[in-house]
Scaffold this motif. Structure first.
Motif, PDB file in Angstrom:
ATOM      1  N   UNK A 205      96.801  46.699   9.523  1.00  0.00           N
ATOM      2  CA  UNK A 205      96.525  46.390   8.315  1.00  0.00           C
ATOM      3  C   UNK A 205      97.790  44.550   8.045  1.00  0.00           C
ATOM      4  N   UNK A 206      98.931  44.747   8.783  1.00  0.00           N
ATOM      5  CA  UNK A 206     100.505  43.978   8.433  1.00  0.00           C
ATOM      6  C   UNK A 206      99.405  42.638   9.938  1.00  0.00           C
ATOM      7  N   UNK A 207      98.452  42.335  10.098  1.00  0.00           N
ATOM      8  CA  UNK A 207      97.668  41.680  11.081  1.00  0.00           C
ATOM      9  C   UNK A 207      98.176  40.635  10.624  1.00  0.00           C
ATOM     10  N   UNK A 208      99.444  38.998  11.164  1.00  0.00           N
ATOM     11  CA  UNK A 208      99.065  37.866  11.206  1.00  0.00           C
ATOM     12  C   UNK A 208     101.317  38.075  11.111  1.00  0.00           C
ATOM     13  N   UNK A 209     102.048  38.863  10.239  1.00  0.00           N
ATOM     14  CA  UNK A 209     102.859  39.098  10.697  1.00  0.00           C
ATOM     15  C   UNK A 209     103.752  39.016  12.283  1.00  0.00           C
ATOM     16  N   UNK A 226     106.995  40.027  18.153  1.00  0.00           N
ATOM     17  CA  UNK A 226     106.424  40.643  18.570  1.00  0.00           C
ATOM     18  C   UNK A 226     105.395  40.490  16.582  1.00  0.00           C
ATOM     19  N   UNK A 227     103.505  41.123  17.314  1.00  0.00           N
ATOM     20  CA  UNK A 227     103.195  40.434  16.440  1.00  0.00           C
ATOM     21  C   UNK A 227     102.016  41.263  16.244  1.00  0.00           C
ATOM     22  N   UNK A 228     101.873  41.762  14.350  1.00  0.00           N
ATOM     23  CA  UNK A 228     101.135  42.281  14.705  1.00  0.00           C
ATOM     24  C   UNK A 228      99.255  42.444  14.567  1.00  0.00           C
ATOM     25  N   UNK A 229      98.047  42.758  15.285  1.00  0.00           N
ATOM     26  CA  UNK A 229      97.383  41.998  15.006  1.00  0.00           C
ATOM     27  C   UNK A 229      95.823  43.018  14.513  1.00  0.00           C
ATOM     28  N   UNK A 233      99.376  45.340  18.416  1.00  0.00           N
ATOM     29  CA  UNK A 233     100.512  44.410  18.629  1.00  0.00           C
ATOM     30  C   UNK A 233     100.313  43.114  19.399  1.00  0.00           C
ATOM     31  N   UNK A 234     100.749  42.177  19.272  1.00  0.00           N
ATOM     32  CA  UNK A 234     100.644  41.263  20.596  1.00  0.00           C
ATOM     33  C   UNK A 234     102.079  40.455  20.241  1.00  0.00           C
ATOM     34  N   UNK A 235     102.176  38.748  20.253  1.00  0.00           N
ATOM     35  CA  UNK A 235     103.296  38.485  20.625  1.00  0.00           C
ATOM     36  C   UNK A 235     103.694  38.718  22.023  1.00  0.00           C
ATOM     37  N   UNK A 287     106.526  41.865   3.745  1.00  0.00           N
ATOM     38  CA  UNK A 287     105.107  43.143   4.037  1.00  0.00           C
ATOM     39  C   UNK A 287     105.638  43.899   5.544  1.00  0.00           C
ATOM     40  N   UNK A 288     106.437  43.332   6.370  1.00  0.00           N
ATOM     41  CA  UNK A 288     106.969  43.976   7.244  1.00  0.00           C
ATOM     42  C   UNK A 288     107.804  45.234   6.422  1.00  0.00           C
ATOM     43  N   UNK A 289     108.904  44.412   6.077  1.00  0.00           N
ATOM     44  CA  UNK A 289     109.713  45.308   5.282  1.00  0.00           C
ATOM     45  C   UNK A 289     109.160  46.215   4.393  1.00  0.00           C
ATOM     46  N   UNK A 290     108.988  46.243   3.654  1.00  0.00           N
ATOM     47  CA  UNK A 290     107.244  46.956   2.451  1.00  0.00           C
ATOM     48  C   UNK A 290     106.811  48.437   3.583  1.00  0.00           C
ATOM     49  N   UNK A 291     106.246  47.983   4.197  1.00  0.00           N
ATOM     50  CA  UNK A 291     105.202  48.952   5.251  1.00  0.00           C
ATOM     51  C   UNK A 291     106.320  49.702   5.553  1.00  0.00           C
TER      52      UNK A 291
END
Length: 390
Positions: A205-209, A226-229, A233-235, A287-291
């Motif tokens: 759900x963090x897609x784009x972060x 690193x990139x969440x999709x 995971x990507x990046x 958003x990542x910090x909150x998760x």
């Protein structure tokens, strides 16, 4: 039937490089490819600007069943050799991070360079021809296509691996290798996004972060983004780790690559009223910090948390374990790990040990580089090495 000194199967980077060098050595060379245009992977590489080499090229940046196999070819055709070629053709370039070199303009400039070099060597290109059959008899190779038959004293397999099939990639190299008695190391997608199972849906759900991390898989570790999709995971850091990843293996992410050990306990002393989410928000996207804070069950104030718990949180953040359930496959893989086994090939000129005149180069071979121009440098080096023996 037309006769040549060498027939190169594949008009990608390795094939064109080999043909150009051999042609300029006075050999009569034919290149055959089923695609209607040459260098299709080159054109889309590097965001359309082609990451054509890497200054930091070294054998330890390549995966292979024989980690020393690439040393000879890479040692005889170095990044500076290709840089010199690029500059002779008047192509402007720039260096990004980690030794990566790109064209200032279009990746098509690299294709044009290779074609001009082939022209200088009198190389014949036959594009849009489907290979029907390849045989060897009486010291010569015969290639039958839907447009005619050709013979050559030498055959160079440069058709790559199965990554990015929409560009026409196939497993032809492996079929031909087996036909001529060479073994094949199981091919699998490399430099590819990894997918996460339903249990990790929160991270999808963090897609784009994106965030700077250190991604680890086994003993390999890569410090990049690193990139969440929406699938996982990507990046760059994940793509690098994916080349080492096998089904069932975990991938560990260090979300705090720039923090010293014990930073969280120290923060409790200096900012007791701060929350973990607030602290992390200063180091990564909110958003990542909150998760991450939510997953750790962090409260509003560090002062309310025991030091031992803070230490456990820090350990989790430094080695957050994901268990991918797969990858996005050859469709999204930039290259292929595995391929024609190196134990049947000469390190010096990539010729088949048991069949004079047969060579295998580029991505078709069980040599796979890191992200960042390493695979193109292997294409140039392996193509050059084979051309010296044609």
């Amino acid at each position: 039937m037309t006769n040549y000194d060498a027939i190169v199967l594949g008009a990608g980077g390795a094939g064109l490089m080999c043909a150009a060098v051999a042609g300029q050595r006075g050999r009569r060379v034919l290149v055959i490819d089923h695609a209607p245009e040459p260098g299709r992977k080159i054109v889309i590489s590097g965001g359309g600007r082609c990451n054509f080499t890497n200054r930091d090229t070294a054998p330890d940046r390549y995966l292979s069943a024989n980690p020393h196999f690439a040393r000879s070819a890479l040692g005889r055709y170095a990044p500076q050799d290709f840089i010199d070629l690029v500059e002779r053709h008047g192509i402007a370039w720039h260096e990004k991070t980690l030794g990566q070199l790109f064209c200032d303009g279009s990746a098509r400039q690299i294709v044009r360079l290779l074609l001009d070099e082939c022209d200088a060597g009198g190389v014949t290109l036959r594009l849009g021809e489907t290979i029907r059959d390849v045989n060897h008899a009486d010291g010569r190779f015969t290639v039958a296509t839907d447009a005619g038959d050709y013979q050559g004293s030498a055959l160079v397999i440069a058709t790559g691996g199965p990554s990015i099939p929409k560009l026409g990639a196939t497993g032809l190299a492996y079929d031909l290798a087996r036909r001529f008695g060479l073994k094949v190391v199981e091919p699998r997608p490399a430099l590819v996004p990894l997918t996460l199972p339903p249990a990790e849906a929160l991270f999808r759900e963090l897609a784009g972060v994106a965030a700077p991390v250190v991604a680890r898989c086994g003993t390999a570790a890569f410090a990049e983004a690193a990139l969440f999709t929406h699938r996982g995971l990507s990046g760059p850091a994940i793509l690098q780790a994916s080349s080492y990843w096998r089904h069932g293996q975990p991938v560990a992410i260090d979300f705090l690559p720039d923090q010293e050990a014990g930073w969280l306990v120290a923060a409790k002393r200096t900012q007791p009223r701060a929350s973990l989410r607030k602290l992390l928000g200063g180091m990564m996207p909110d958003r990542l910090a909150a998760t991450l804070a939510e997953q750790l069950g962090a409260g509003d104030r560090l002062a309310d948390t025991r030091d031992t718990v803070l230490g456990e949180w820090e350990a989790r953040l430094r080695g957050w374990t994901f268990r991918p359930n797969g990858s996005e496959g050859f469709a999204k893989a930039e290259v292929t790990v595995g391929g024609v086994a190196t134990d049947g090939l000469s390190q010096r000129d990539l010729s088949a040990r048991h069949l004079p005149g047969l060579h295998v180069i580029g991505e078709a071979v069980d040599v796979t580089g890191w992200l960042g121009g390493y695979n193109f440098q292997w294409a140039w080096a392996s193509g050059y090495a084979a051309a010296q023996a044609l």
